[in-house]
Design a protein around this motif. Structure first.
Motif, mmCIF file in Angstrom:
data_model
loop_
_atom_site.group_PDB
_atom_site.id
_atom_site.type_symbol
_atom_site.label_atom_id
_atom_site.label_comp_id
_atom_site.label_asym_id
_atom_site.label_seq_id
_atom_site.Cartn_x
_atom_site.Cartn_y
_atom_site.Cartn_z
ATOM 1 N N GLN A 110 0.780 -1.169 0.170
ATOM 2 C CA GLN A 110 0.119 -0.125 0.091
ATOM 3 C C GLN A 110 0.971 1.292 -0.159
ATOM 4 O OE1 GLN A 110 -2.873 -0.159 3.147
ATOM 5 N NE2 GLN A 110 -3.582 -2.242 2.742
ATOM 6 N N VAL A 111 0.375 2.226 -0.803
ATOM 7 C CA VAL A 111 1.254 3.503 -0.768
ATOM 8 C C VAL A 111 0.228 4.541 -0.505
ATOM 9 C CG1 VAL A 111 2.363 5.257 -2.372
ATOM 10 C CG2 VAL A 111 2.467 2.795 -2.832
ATOM 11 N N VAL A 112 0.833 5.521 0.408
ATOM 12 C CA VAL A 112 0.004 6.640 0.909
ATOM 13 C C VAL A 112 0.637 7.994 0.511
ATOM 14 C CG1 VAL A 112 -0.868 7.801 2.982
ATOM 15 C CG2 VAL A 112 -0.737 5.025 2.864
ATOM 16 N N ILE A 113 0.067 8.779 -0.022
ATOM 17 C CA ILE A 113 0.480 9.992 -0.420
ATOM 18 C C ILE A 113 -0.352 11.249 0.482
ATOM 19 C CG2 ILE A 113 0.472 11.809 -2.369
ATOM 20 C CD1 ILE A 113 0.436 9.217 -4.399
ATOM 21 N N GLU A 114 0.370 11.667 1.342
ATOM 22 C CA GLU A 114 -0.217 12.967 2.031
ATOM 23 C C GLU A 114 0.340 14.145 1.308
ATOM 24 O OE1 GLU A 114 1.212 12.761 6.242
ATOM 25 O OE2 GLU A 114 0.283 10.770 6.536
ATOM 26 N N VAL A 115 -0.830 14.952 1.109
ATOM 27 C CA VAL A 115 -0.622 16.144 0.505
ATOM 28 C C VAL A 115 -0.771 17.476 1.266
ATOM 29 C CG1 VAL A 115 -1.464 17.471 -1.596
ATOM 30 C CG2 VAL A 115 -1.490 15.002 -1.845
ATOM 31 N N ASN A 116 -0.033 18.361 1.258
ATOM 32 C CA ASN A 116 -0.363 19.829 2.076
ATOM 33 C C ASN A 116 -0.390 20.806 0.766
ATOM 34 O OD1 ASN A 116 -0.410 22.190 3.510
ATOM 35 N ND2 ASN A 116 1.959 22.027 3.726
ATOM 36 N N GLU A 117 -1.622 21.394 0.739
ATOM 37 C CA GLU A 117 -1.864 22.147 -0.280
ATOM 38 C C GLU A 117 -1.797 23.673 -0.021
ATOM 39 O OE1 GLU A 117 -5.463 19.630 -2.630
ATOM 40 O OE2 GLU A 117 -6.156 21.385 -1.202
ATOM 41 N N PHE A 118 -1.368 24.580 -1.022
ATOM 42 C CA PHE A 118 -1.597 26.161 -0.581
ATOM 43 C C PHE A 118 -3.040 26.572 -0.413
ATOM 44 C CE2 PHE A 118 2.505 26.176 -3.173
ATOM 45 C CZ PHE A 118 3.192 26.797 -2.136
ATOM 46 N N ASN A 119 -3.292 27.290 0.463
ATOM 47 C CA ASN A 119 -4.842 27.698 0.871
ATOM 48 C C ASN A 119 -5.220 28.796 -0.440
ATOM 49 O OD1 ASN A 119 -5.080 26.276 3.322
ATOM 50 N ND2 ASN A 119 -3.934 28.070 4.344
ATOM 51 N N ARG A 120 -6.215 28.560 -0.892
ATOM 52 C CA ARG A 120 -6.774 29.607 -1.764
ATOM 53 C C ARG A 120 -7.413 30.619 -0.738
ATOM 54 N NH1 ARG A 120 -10.557 26.516 -6.186
ATOM 55 N NH2 ARG A 120 -8.952 25.192 -7.346
ATOM 56 N N VAL A 121 -7.025 31.889 -0.919
ATOM 57 C CA VAL A 121 -7.426 33.285 -0.310
ATOM 58 C C VAL A 121 -8.333 34.304 -1.005
ATOM 59 C CG1 VAL A 121 -5.028 33.044 0.953
ATOM 60 C CG2 VAL A 121 -5.315 34.293 -1.050
ATOM 61 N N GLY A 122 -8.663 33.723 -2.048
ATOM 62 C CA GLY A 122 -9.657 34.569 -2.833
ATOM 63 C C GLY A 122 -9.719 34.233 -4.344
ATOM 64 N N TYR A 123 -10.612 34.824 -5.276
ATOM 65 C CA TYR A 123 -10.859 34.626 -6.473
ATOM 66 C C TYR A 123 -11.135 35.803 -7.267
ATOM 67 C CZ TYR A 123 -12.092 29.838 -5.057
ATOM 68 O OH TYR A 123 -12.216 28.745 -4.267
ATOM 69 N N VAL A 124 -10.244 35.979 -8.348
ATOM 70 C CA VAL A 124 -10.387 37.069 -9.241
ATOM 71 C C VAL A 124 -11.442 36.956 -10.277
ATOM 72 C CG1 VAL A 124 -8.441 38.249 -8.340
ATOM 73 C CG2 VAL A 124 -8.336 36.654 -10.463
ATOM 74 N N LYS A 125 -12.083 37.989 -10.800
ATOM 75 C CA LYS A 125 -12.983 37.750 -11.903
ATOM 76 C C LYS A 125 -12.325 38.366 -13.395
ATOM 77 C CE LYS A 125 -17.940 38.194 -13.385
ATOM 78 N NZ LYS A 125 -19.094 38.933 -12.936
ATOM 79 N N SER A 126 -12.495 37.428 -14.309
ATOM 80 C CA SER A 126 -11.979 37.886 -15.627
ATOM 81 C C SER A 126 -12.917 37.215 -16.823
ATOM 82 C CB SER A 126 -10.671 37.513 -15.710
ATOM 83 O OG SER A 126 -10.060 37.535 -16.935
ATOM 84 N N ASP A 127 -13.574 38.137 -17.554
ATOM 85 C CA ASP A 127 -14.363 37.753 -18.593
ATOM 86 C C ASP A 127 -15.270 36.615 -18.024
ATOM 87 O OD1 ASP A 127 -12.828 39.119 -20.513
ATOM 88 O OD2 ASP A 127 -11.527 37.362 -20.618
#
Length: 268
Positions: A110-127
């Protein structure tokens, strides 16, 4: 004086033979065990038991488990011992939203992959589409969402390229529970403050603040907002001090207690 008993060599030969036989038997058993273990290892390595049976992805929030597995290039039919965890981690970390990865082997297949993601702090609108902004300031132009997730506020009108990284850095340092209170942030400068922003919160408030002291003011926002009643409609200013300005011109501003005012009272 008692005479010492002398044992002849003829009498000792059977005992010596027996000792040699015991040593030979122990050596034979040891070699046999080693050979059997070697055979078992060879059989294991040549059998499907030595292949990866499952790949488990943990702690990911935004990047899907399927995407993490695809980036790892691991397959359930490949050798459990035939891949380099360090090299595999580097493959996954190429994803812009992945901060850190740790890969471990568990049990025998068994292989276990632990992931640490960057947090999303916002969203910008474009088109008419929304792009996530990460805590490190990266705007993910390649990710286009028709509807943004509810995990971060939407940022509008930030035409000044220097202000957006400043704001995202401030948001990344705020407690996530406070960030969740903000639904929209608009760049709303005036003649006296080019860093002024206007926010709309999930509790229905319109708030004027400044990027300069954004963290300090937002940390005490819940205590300031709690002083307002449900029938009060207007704008809450927390850029300098804290006061509430009702809509219209007939009502007076309402001074509110904040951490700044409490510190001034203590000093006086």
């Amino acid at each position: 004086m008692a005479e010492k008993k002398v044992v002849s060599i003829e009498d000792r030969i059977p005992q010596l033979k027996q000792l040699r036989k015991k040593k030979a038997n122990r050596r034979f058993v040891t070699y046999l065990i080693l050979i059997l273990l070697l055979i078992l290892v060879i059989v294991y390595l040549q059998s499907p038991l030595s292949h990866i049976q499952s790949i488990k992805v943990e702690q990911n929030r935004v990047v899907s488990s399927d995407e993490i597995t695809r980036l790892s290039e691991l397959k359930t039919d490949q050798s459990f011992w035939g891949f380099d965890p360090g090299a595999t981690e580097q493959k996954i970390e190429k994803h812009l939203e992945v901060n850190d990865v740790s890969i471990s082997r568990e049990w025998y297949n068994q292989v276990v992959i632990e992931v640490n993601e960057f947090n999303r702090v916002g969203y910008v609108k474009s088109d008419e589409l929304f792009h996530p902004i990460l805590e490190n300031g990266n705007v993910l132009e390649e990710i286009e969402l028709k509807v943004p997730r509810a995990d971060a506020p939407i940022l509008y009108d930030f035409s000044d390229s220097d202000l957006l990284p400043q704001l995202t850095q401030k948001l990344s340092q705020l407690d996530p529970s406070i960030v969740q209170l903000i639904s929209e942030i608009h760049w709303d400068p005036d003649d006296s403050n080019q860093y002024q922003v206007k926010m709309f919160t999930t509790d229905g408030q319109e708030v004027i603040a400044s990027i300069h002291n954004f963290i300090e003011k937002m940390e005490v926002y819940p205590s300031i907002a709690s002083q307002l009643t449900a029938d009060m409609e207007g704008v809450l200013y927390i850029d300098v001090g804290a006061y509430f300005k009702p809509y219209g011109t007939g009502e007076e501003d309402v001074e509110l207690e904040s951490a700044d005012s409490e510190q001034e009272d203590t000093a006086s």
